[in-house]
Design a protein around this motif. Structure first.
Motif, PDB file in Angstrom:
ATOM      1  N   PRO A 149       0.816  -1.233   0.000  1.00  0.00           N
ATOM      2  CA  PRO A 149       0.000   0.000   0.000  1.00  0.00           C
ATOM      3  C   PRO A 149       0.843   1.273   0.000  1.00  0.00           C
ATOM      4  CG  PRO A 149      -0.844  -1.582   1.598  1.00  0.00           C
ATOM      5  CD  PRO A 149       0.478  -2.110   1.129  1.00  0.00           C
ATOM      6  N   ALA A 150       2.007   1.226   0.654  1.00  0.00           N
ATOM      7  CA  ALA A 150       2.862   2.411   0.719  1.00  0.00           C
ATOM      8  C   ALA A 150       3.433   2.798  -0.641  1.00  0.00           C
ATOM      9  CB  ALA A 150       4.009   2.170   1.708  1.00  0.00           C
ATOM     10  N   GLY A 151       3.425   1.862  -1.581  1.00  0.00           N
ATOM     11  CA  GLY A 151       4.028   2.135  -2.875  1.00  0.00           C
ATOM     12  C   GLY A 151       3.063   2.527  -3.965  1.00  0.00           C
ATOM     13  N   GLY A 156       7.568  -0.710  -1.717  1.00  0.00           N
ATOM     14  CA  GLY A 156       7.125   0.610  -1.272  1.00  0.00           C
ATOM     15  C   GLY A 156       8.151   1.721  -1.390  1.00  0.00           C
ATOM     16  N   VAL A 157       9.146   1.571  -2.274  1.00  0.00           N
ATOM     17  CA  VAL A 157      10.166   2.613  -2.460  1.00  0.00           C
ATOM     18  C   VAL A 157      10.337   2.884  -3.961  1.00  0.00           C
ATOM     19  CG1 VAL A 157      11.404   2.080  -0.343  1.00  0.00           C
ATOM     20  CG2 VAL A 157      12.030   0.904  -2.454  1.00  0.00           C
ATOM     21  N   LEU A 158      10.665   4.142  -4.282  1.00  0.00           N
ATOM     22  CA  LEU A 158      10.918   4.527  -5.670  1.00  0.00           C
ATOM     23  C   LEU A 158      12.418   4.690  -5.859  1.00  0.00           C
ATOM     24  CD1 LEU A 158       9.842   5.391  -8.448  1.00  0.00           C
ATOM     25  CD2 LEU A 158       9.665   7.737  -7.550  1.00  0.00           C
ATOM     26  N   LEU A 200      18.157   1.813 -19.986  1.00  0.00           N
ATOM     27  CA  LEU A 200      17.056   2.046 -20.916  1.00  0.00           C
ATOM     28  C   LEU A 200      15.819   2.536 -20.161  1.00  0.00           C
ATOM     29  CD1 LEU A 200      17.336  -1.154 -23.148  1.00  0.00           C
ATOM     30  CD2 LEU A 200      18.090   1.163 -23.715  1.00  0.00           C
ATOM     31  N   PRO A 201      14.960   3.316 -20.822  1.00  0.00           N
ATOM     32  CA  PRO A 201      13.724   3.741 -20.151  1.00  0.00           C
ATOM     33  C   PRO A 201      12.835   2.560 -19.774  1.00  0.00           C
ATOM     34  CG  PRO A 201      13.686   4.313 -22.487  1.00  0.00           C
ATOM     35  CD  PRO A 201      15.073   3.890 -22.174  1.00  0.00           C
ATOM     36  N   SER A 202      12.901   1.489 -20.551  1.00  0.00           N
ATOM     37  CA  SER A 202      12.108   0.296 -20.242  1.00  0.00           C
ATOM     38  C   SER A 202      12.554  -0.335 -18.941  1.00  0.00           C
ATOM     39  CB  SER A 202      12.216  -0.721 -21.386  1.00  0.00           C
ATOM     40  OG  SER A 202      13.576  -1.051 -21.629  1.00  0.00           O
ATOM     41  N   GLY A 203      13.888  -0.512 -18.786  1.00  0.00           N
ATOM     42  CA  GLY A 203      14.410  -1.107 -17.569  1.00  0.00           C
ATOM     43  C   GLY A 203      14.171  -0.226 -16.353  1.00  0.00           C
ATOM     44  N   ALA A 204      14.328   1.092 -16.531  1.00  0.00           N
ATOM     45  CA  ALA A 204      14.110   2.019 -15.428  1.00  0.00           C
ATOM     46  C   ALA A 204      12.654   1.997 -14.983  1.00  0.00           C
ATOM     47  CB  ALA A 204      14.515   3.430 -15.852  1.00  0.00           C
ATOM     48  N   LEU A 205      11.732   1.949 -15.939  1.00  0.00           N
ATOM     49  CA  LEU A 205      10.309   1.902 -15.602  1.00  0.00           C
ATOM     50  C   LEU A 205       9.952   0.586 -14.934  1.00  0.00           C
ATOM     51  CD1 LEU A 205       7.469   3.083 -15.661  1.00  0.00           C
ATOM     52  CD2 LEU A 205       7.234   2.221 -18.008  1.00  0.00           C
ATOM     53  N   GLY A 206      10.476  -0.525 -15.484  1.00  0.00           N
ATOM     54  CA  GLY A 206      10.200  -1.833 -14.890  1.00  0.00           C
ATOM     55  C   GLY A 206      10.693  -1.918 -13.461  1.00  0.00           C
ATOM     56  N   GLU A 207      11.924  -1.441 -13.216  1.00  0.00           N
ATOM     57  CA  GLU A 207      12.470  -1.462 -11.867  1.00  0.00           C
ATOM     58  C   GLU A 207      11.668  -0.566 -10.925  1.00  0.00           C
ATOM     59  OE1 GLU A 207      15.106  -3.353 -10.572  1.00  0.00           O
ATOM     60  OE2 GLU A 207      14.676  -4.370 -12.467  1.00  0.00           O
ATOM     61  N   ALA A 208      11.269   0.592 -11.421  1.00  0.00           N
ATOM     62  CA  ALA A 208      10.495   1.520 -10.596  1.00  0.00           C
ATOM     63  C   ALA A 208       9.158   0.914 -10.184  1.00  0.00           C
ATOM     64  CB  ALA A 208      10.272   2.829 -11.358  1.00  0.00           C
ATOM     65  N   MET A 209       8.482   0.260 -11.120  1.00  0.00           N
ATOM     66  CA  MET A 209       7.187  -0.339 -10.804  1.00  0.00           C
ATOM     67  C   MET A 209       7.341  -1.493  -9.822  1.00  0.00           C
ATOM     68  SD  MET A 209       5.018   1.519 -12.367  1.00  0.00           S
ATOM     69  CE  MET A 209       3.499   0.561 -12.286  1.00  0.00           C
ATOM     70  N   ARG A 210       8.384  -2.312 -10.011  1.00  0.00           N
ATOM     71  CA  ARG A 210       8.583  -3.440  -9.094  1.00  0.00           C
ATOM     72  C   ARG A 210       8.934  -2.970  -7.685  1.00  0.00           C
ATOM     73  NH1 ARG A 210       9.979  -6.078 -13.792  1.00  0.00           N
ATOM     74  NH2 ARG A 210      11.963  -4.966 -13.949  1.00  0.00           N
ATOM     75  N   GLU A 211       9.843  -2.021  -7.590  1.00  0.00           N
ATOM     76  CA  GLU A 211      10.273  -1.563  -6.274  1.00  0.00           C
ATOM     77  C   GLU A 211       9.151  -0.851  -5.521  1.00  0.00           C
ATOM     78  OE1 GLU A 211      13.223  -2.098  -4.581  1.00  0.00           O
ATOM     79  OE2 GLU A 211      13.394  -3.570  -6.185  1.00  0.00           O
ATOM     80  N   THR A 212       8.354  -0.074  -6.233  1.00  0.00           N
ATOM     81  CA  THR A 212       7.259   0.636  -5.552  1.00  0.00           C
ATOM     82  C   THR A 212       6.172  -0.330  -5.103  1.00  0.00           C
ATOM     83  OG1 THR A 212       6.239   1.106  -7.715  1.00  0.00           O
ATOM     84  CG2 THR A 212       7.635   2.825  -6.751  1.00  0.00           C
ATOM     85  N   LEU A 213       5.786  -1.255  -5.966  1.00  0.00           N
ATOM     86  CA  LEU A 213       4.650  -2.126  -5.655  1.00  0.00           C
ATOM     87  C   LEU A 213       5.031  -3.340  -4.807  1.00  0.00           C
ATOM     88  CD1 LEU A 213       2.837  -1.951  -9.108  1.00  0.00           C
ATOM     89  CD2 LEU A 213       2.187  -0.804  -6.986  1.00  0.00           C
ATOM     90  N   LEU A 214       6.315  -3.708  -4.812  1.00  0.00           N
ATOM     91  CA  LEU A 214       6.757  -4.831  -3.983  1.00  0.00           C
ATOM     92  C   LEU A 214       7.324  -4.380  -2.645  1.00  0.00           C
ATOM     93  CD1 LEU A 214       8.506  -7.194  -6.577  1.00  0.00           C
ATOM     94  CD2 LEU A 214       6.390  -7.646  -5.334  1.00  0.00           C
TER      95      LEU A 214
END
Length: 255
Positions: free
Chosen positions: A143-145, A227-229, A211-225
């Protein structure tokens, strides 16, 4: 000087942009091919990878649905902000639609703003549909992410919309059709979107993170798994947005 003064009888700028935003959103959602790419395919990939046993995934202790959903959401952002937008804009340019609209009171700035906001409108639908599907499959994000994930979505949208406009404004429509679809497939498989960059072989791991793809993928995983960006993902996405936006602004051809 206000837009109304510059164009007597014209609606205020915000109303013109809002009308264009509504048109762009409805145009994508009413197009069967666009709907297939932006919503149906990501949902099918999510269900297939979650329920199927034909792909062996190392989920690092997470459930398959928790591990996969962030990447599928990132893929959905790419389909709407890059593939769909690049193809639609390139054919609008070939058919003279962009040149015509750029001479109306809407102007070039209003047209581009409407396109970006239209992409965000489509992404709202994507996130709701994919998110509800994932929840039904057992997805439980941190929820925090959730708020941070929306920030990542906006950053990713900026980067990939800039790329879409650069491609659409410099290549022939037929070439854009091939390039946009091929790039989506390559980035989805080897760009750190669905599969984390750390799981890619050899130098691909380091390339994907830039790559923007890798950066976006990592950002989504870290936030939703967790809770950090990740700050690095923010830096990469902002840098790509700036570079691609500058390139699109300099090289975009309206006819």
């Amino acid at each position: 000087m206000t837009a109304t003064t510059t164009h007597p009888g014209a609606a205020p700028t915000w109303r013109r942009v809002l009308a264009q935003t509504s048109f762009e959103t409805r145009a994508i959602l009413r197009n069967g091919e666009q709907l297939l790419v932006t919503i149906i395919v990501p949902v099918l990939v999510l269900v297939g990878l979650t329920r199927g046993t034909f792909v062996d995934l190392d989920t690092a202790g997470e459930s398959r649905i928790d591990f996969l959903t962030p990447g599928i959401l990132a893929l959905a952002v790419m389909t709407s902000s890059f593939t769909s937008q690049a193809i639609a804009s390139s054919f609008d340019r070939r058919n003279g639609v962009l040149r015509l609209l750029s001479t109306t009171p809407l102007g070039r700035g209003g047209l581009l703003a409407g396109k970006v906001l239209g992409v965000l409108g489509v992404e709202v639908v994507q996130i709701v549909v994919i998110g509800l599907t994932a929840v039904l499959l057992g997805w439980r994000p941190d929820p925090a992410g959730l708020g941070l994930a929306l920030v990542a979505v906006v950053l990713g949208t900026g980067a990939f919309t800039s790329l879409a406009l650069l491609v659409a404004g410099t290549l022939r429509a037929e070439a854009v059709l091939a390039v946009a679809n091929l790039a989506l497939i390559v980035l989805a498989v080897a760009g750190g979107v669905i599969i984390p960059a750390s799981r890619l072989p050899g130098p691909l791991e380091h390339v994907a993170l830039l790559l923007p793809s890798g950066a976006l993928g990592e950002a989504m995983r870290e936030t939703l798994l967790h809770g950090v960006l990740p700050p690095w993902s923010v830096v990469v996405l902002v840098a790509w947005t700036a570079a691609l936006g500058w390139g699109a602004g300099r090289l975009f051809r309206w006819h």
